[in-house]
Design a protein around this motif. Sequence first.
Motif, short mmCIF file in Angstrom:
data_model
loop_
_atom_site.label_atom_id
_atom_site.label_comp_id
_atom_site.label_asym_id
_atom_site.label_seq_id
_atom_site.Cartn_x
_atom_site.Cartn_y
_atom_site.Cartn_z
N MET A 1 0.84 -1.19 0.00
CA MET A 1 0.00 0.00 0.00
C MET A 1 0.88 1.24 0.00
O MET A 1 1.71 1.42 0.87
N SER A 14 -4.47 -7.83 3.93
CA SER A 14 -4.20 -7.69 2.50
C SER A 14 -5.21 -6.77 1.81
O SER A 14 -4.90 -6.17 0.77
N SER A 15 -6.40 -6.62 2.37
CA SER A 15 -7.42 -5.77 1.77
C SER A 15 -7.01 -4.30 1.73
O SER A 15 -7.63 -3.50 1.02
N ASP A 17 -4.62 -3.01 0.29
CA ASP A 17 -4.14 -2.65 -1.04
C ASP A 17 -5.24 -2.02 -1.89
O ASP A 17 -4.97 -1.33 -2.85
N ARG A 18 -6.50 -2.26 -1.54
CA ARG A 18 -7.63 -1.74 -2.31
C ARG A 18 -8.13 -0.41 -1.78
O ARG A 18 -9.00 0.20 -2.39
N LEU A 19 -7.62 0.06 -0.66
CA LEU A 19 -8.10 1.32 -0.08
C LEU A 19 -7.43 2.52 -0.74
O LEU A 19 -6.29 2.43 -1.20
N PRO A 20 -8.12 3.66 -0.73
CA PRO A 20 -7.49 4.87 -1.26
C PRO A 20 -6.32 5.28 -0.37
O PRO A 20 -6.28 4.97 0.81
N GLU A 21 -5.37 5.95 -0.97
CA GLU A 21 -4.19 6.37 -0.23
C GLU A 21 -4.51 7.36 0.87
O GLU A 21 -3.93 7.36 1.94
#
Length: 71
Positions: A1, A14-15, A17-21
């Motif tokens: 991330m 691991s989820s 990686d899908r979140l906004p920065e």
Amino acid sequence: MASTCQKGHEDLPSSFDRLPESQGGKGRHKCAACAYEAGRSEATQAEERLRKRVRELDARVKELEAKLKAR
């Protein structure tokens, strides 16, 4: 991330990686990992306070049961 902060952020699900920065906004964490870690810390503290209160109440119930039995 990729993170807007410079912290290492280890052991994230691991989820992430899908979140906004950034969550942006006033009073909000800019880094989702920082928000997650802060929430986990607060939850851990709340859990310990709850466990302590349950132990106190359990001890009080035992005291009251002993008083009733002594009657």
